[in-house]
Write a protein that holds these residues in place. Structure first.
Motif, PDB file in Angstrom:
ATOM      1  N   SER A 127     -18.419   2.840 -21.456  1.00  0.00           N
ATOM      2  CA  SER A 127     -19.119   2.846 -20.132  1.00  0.00           C
ATOM      3  C   SER A 127     -20.345   3.804 -20.109  1.00  0.00           C
ATOM      4  O   SER A 127     -20.828   3.845 -19.232  1.00  0.00           O
ATOM      5  CB  SER A 127     -18.068   3.180 -19.017  1.00  0.00           C
ATOM      6  N   GLY A 128     -20.522   4.241 -21.336  1.00  0.00           N
ATOM      7  CA  GLY A 128     -21.664   5.428 -21.298  1.00  0.00           C
ATOM      8  C   GLY A 128     -21.336   6.787 -21.545  1.00  0.00           C
ATOM      9  O   GLY A 128     -20.100   7.080 -21.218  1.00  0.00           O
ATOM     10  N   GLY A 147     -33.312  -1.330 -27.476  1.00  0.00           N
ATOM     11  CA  GLY A 147     -32.825  -2.298 -28.051  1.00  0.00           C
ATOM     12  C   GLY A 147     -32.177  -2.295 -29.327  1.00  0.00           C
ATOM     13  O   GLY A 147     -31.797  -3.573 -29.771  1.00  0.00           O
ATOM     14  N   ARG A 148     -31.590  -1.230 -29.684  1.00  0.00           N
ATOM     15  CA  ARG A 148     -30.818  -1.186 -30.962  1.00  0.00           C
ATOM     16  C   ARG A 148     -29.207  -1.658 -30.448  1.00  0.00           C
ATOM     17  O   ARG A 148     -28.951  -1.393 -29.525  1.00  0.00           O
ATOM     18  CB  ARG A 148     -30.490   0.293 -31.457  1.00  0.00           C
ATOM     19  N   GLU A 149     -28.231  -1.786 -31.423  1.00  0.00           N
ATOM     20  CA  GLU A 149     -27.318  -2.361 -31.229  1.00  0.00           C
ATOM     21  C   GLU A 149     -26.496  -1.116 -30.572  1.00  0.00           C
ATOM     22  O   GLU A 149     -26.898  -0.102 -31.030  1.00  0.00           O
ATOM     23  CB  GLU A 149     -26.339  -2.791 -32.377  1.00  0.00           C
ATOM     24  N   LYS A 150     -25.485  -1.432 -29.811  1.00  0.00           N
ATOM     25  CA  LYS A 150     -24.709  -0.251 -28.994  1.00  0.00           C
ATOM     26  C   LYS A 150     -23.821   0.470 -29.918  1.00  0.00           C
ATOM     27  O   LYS A 150     -23.565   1.667 -29.789  1.00  0.00           O
ATOM     28  CB  LYS A 150     -24.075  -0.797 -27.896  1.00  0.00           C
ATOM     29  N   CYS A 151     -23.289  -0.309 -30.889  1.00  0.00           N
ATOM     30  CA  CYS A 151     -22.208   0.349 -31.824  1.00  0.00           C
ATOM     31  C   CYS A 151     -22.948   0.470 -33.204  1.00  0.00           C
ATOM     32  O   CYS A 151     -23.071  -0.442 -33.881  1.00  0.00           O
ATOM     33  CB  CYS A 151     -21.139  -0.411 -31.988  1.00  0.00           C
ATOM     34  N   THR A 152     -23.307   1.595 -33.666  1.00  0.00           N
ATOM     35  CA  THR A 152     -24.201   2.150 -34.752  1.00  0.00           C
ATOM     36  C   THR A 152     -23.183   2.412 -35.789  1.00  0.00           C
ATOM     37  O   THR A 152     -23.811   2.863 -37.074  1.00  0.00           O
ATOM     38  CB  THR A 152     -25.189   2.992 -34.512  1.00  0.00           C
ATOM     39  N   SER A 153     -21.768   2.408 -35.745  1.00  0.00           N
ATOM     40  CA  SER A 153     -20.919   2.949 -36.672  1.00  0.00           C
ATOM     41  C   SER A 153     -19.767   2.042 -36.840  1.00  0.00           C
ATOM     42  O   SER A 153     -19.618   1.274 -35.794  1.00  0.00           O
ATOM     43  CB  SER A 153     -20.545   4.212 -36.480  1.00  0.00           C
ATOM     44  N   TYR A 154     -19.153   1.888 -37.946  1.00  0.00           N
ATOM     45  CA  TYR A 154     -17.926   1.506 -38.157  1.00  0.00           C
ATOM     46  C   TYR A 154     -16.738   2.201 -37.744  1.00  0.00           C
ATOM     47  O   TYR A 154     -16.751   3.489 -38.493  1.00  0.00           O
ATOM     48  CB  TYR A 154     -17.499   0.684 -39.341  1.00  0.00           C
ATOM     49  N   PHE A 155     -15.754   2.000 -37.091  1.00  0.00           N
ATOM     50  CA  PHE A 155     -14.568   2.917 -37.005  1.00  0.00           C
ATOM     51  C   PHE A 155     -13.647   1.959 -37.695  1.00  0.00           C
ATOM     52  O   PHE A 155     -12.969   0.974 -37.411  1.00  0.00           O
ATOM     53  CB  PHE A 155     -14.047   3.142 -35.420  1.00  0.00           C
ATOM     54  N   CYS A 195     -21.789   3.579 -28.515  1.00  0.00           N
ATOM     55  CA  CYS A 195     -21.713   2.669 -27.028  1.00  0.00           C
ATOM     56  C   CYS A 195     -20.923   3.322 -25.829  1.00  0.00           C
ATOM     57  O   CYS A 195     -21.011   2.929 -24.824  1.00  0.00           O
ATOM     58  CB  CYS A 195     -20.871   1.420 -27.393  1.00  0.00           C
ATOM     59  N   GLY A 196     -20.582   4.585 -26.117  1.00  0.00           N
ATOM     60  CA  GLY A 196     -19.792   5.134 -25.097  1.00  0.00           C
ATOM     61  C   GLY A 196     -18.405   5.349 -25.142  1.00  0.00           C
ATOM     62  O   GLY A 196     -17.865   6.038 -24.525  1.00  0.00           O
ATOM     63  N   ARG A 197     -17.715   4.606 -26.028  1.00  0.00           N
ATOM     64  CA  ARG A 197     -16.392   4.660 -26.192  1.00  0.00           C
ATOM     65  C   ARG A 197     -15.822   5.844 -26.845  1.00  0.00           C
ATOM     66  O   ARG A 197     -16.310   6.199 -28.027  1.00  0.00           O
ATOM     67  CB  ARG A 197     -15.746   3.224 -26.633  1.00  0.00           C
ATOM     68  N   HIS A 206     -21.195   5.336 -40.954  1.00  0.00           N
ATOM     69  CA  HIS A 206     -22.491   4.817 -40.028  1.00  0.00           C
ATOM     70  C   HIS A 206     -22.845   3.686 -40.633  1.00  0.00           C
ATOM     71  O   HIS A 206     -22.831   3.432 -42.167  1.00  0.00           O
ATOM     72  CB  HIS A 206     -23.471   5.845 -40.416  1.00  0.00           C
ATOM     73  N   LYS A 207     -23.342   2.604 -39.861  1.00  0.00           N
ATOM     74  CA  LYS A 207     -23.682   1.303 -40.470  1.00  0.00           C
ATOM     75  C   LYS A 207     -24.826   1.282 -41.377  1.00  0.00           C
ATOM     76  O   LYS A 207     -25.127   0.630 -42.498  1.00  0.00           O
ATOM     77  CB  LYS A 207     -23.988   0.265 -39.405  1.00  0.00           C
TER      78      LYS A 207
END
Length: 226
Positions: A127-128, A147-155, A195-197, A206-207
């Motif tokens: 939620s930010g 405009g970037r994707e909200k999740c910039t990393s893989y967990f 993304c806030g999560r 990092h992607k």
């Protein structure tokens, strides 16, 4: 012996499986028959997980893997001698990648395979930054404004090559085992996704530091597409 928590949890799971009942309904049925039944919070969490997995123990499920990782810090507070099954198999130790599986390699050295798509532990969008009092991202533009994707990393789940870095410490960097370039970070206490999560525990790659490689069938051969 007491018939209050453990046995009640087992009977509740049995009713969920055989009668197709939701967790709450199955538990209510048991308590109606035995009013002093009182499943402890840990077993309640397992019953909800069991329901979410369709009343089956699916060790490949993202939900199951997350639960197992969250339990580790309770059972192994020193983070030593972790069970081997916690770590995903290093992709370099497997001769062939299934055609349908996506492989992720270090972008800098290009060749070192790091993890497979099945090791990614997806999460619901957060939620930010206002959701967290600690380690929060204060600039909302970092999340949504450009405009970037909200999740910039893989967990991901921990992979075998990460083991030396993870044991005995709560947090640190994740480096490519071949070229030692920084890939991301880890924290058993959790980290916040862009993304806030909030993800706990977190093994974050990092992607921008990896390439996605898909294997496409070409006749009787296989071709890798990056």
């Amino acid at each position: 012996q007491a018939g209050v928590s453990r046995s009640v949890a087992v009977v509740t799971a049995y009713l969920m499986k055989t009668e197709g009942l939701r967790c709450e309904d199955a538990y209510a049925a048991v308590r109606a028959a035995k009013p002093d039944a009182e499943v402890n919070p840990g077993f309640q969490g397992q019953l909800k997980l069991y329901e979410a997995m369709g009343c089956a123990v699916d060790t490949s499920s993202v939900l199951y893997k997350r639960y197992r990782l969250q339990m580790l810090t309770e059972r192994y507070p020193e983070l030593q001698d972790l069970p081997r099954e916690v770590f995903a198999v290093d992709p370099t130790s497997i001769c062939q990648t299934p055609i349908t599986e996506v492989l992720y390699r270090c972008r800098k050295c290009s060749r070192r395979a790091l993890f497979r798509g099945s090791s990614i532990l997806s999460h619901m969008e957060g939620s930010g930054p206002t959701a967290f009092a600690r380690k929060r991202i204060t600039d909302s533009a970092q999340l949504y404004g450009d405009g970037r994707e909200k999740c910039t990393s893989y967990f991901t789940e921990p992979v075998q090559w990460m083991e030396p870095a993870l044991l005995g410490v709560l947090e640190g960097q994740l480096l490519c085992p071949k070229c030692m370039s920084k890939l991301g970070s880890f924290s058993w206490r959790g980290e916040q996704c862009s993304c806030g999560r909030w993800v706990t525990p977190a093994f974050q790659i990092h992607k921008s530091r990896v390439d996605e490689v898909r294997t496409l069938p070409v006749g009787n051969f296989q071709a890798a597409k990056t």
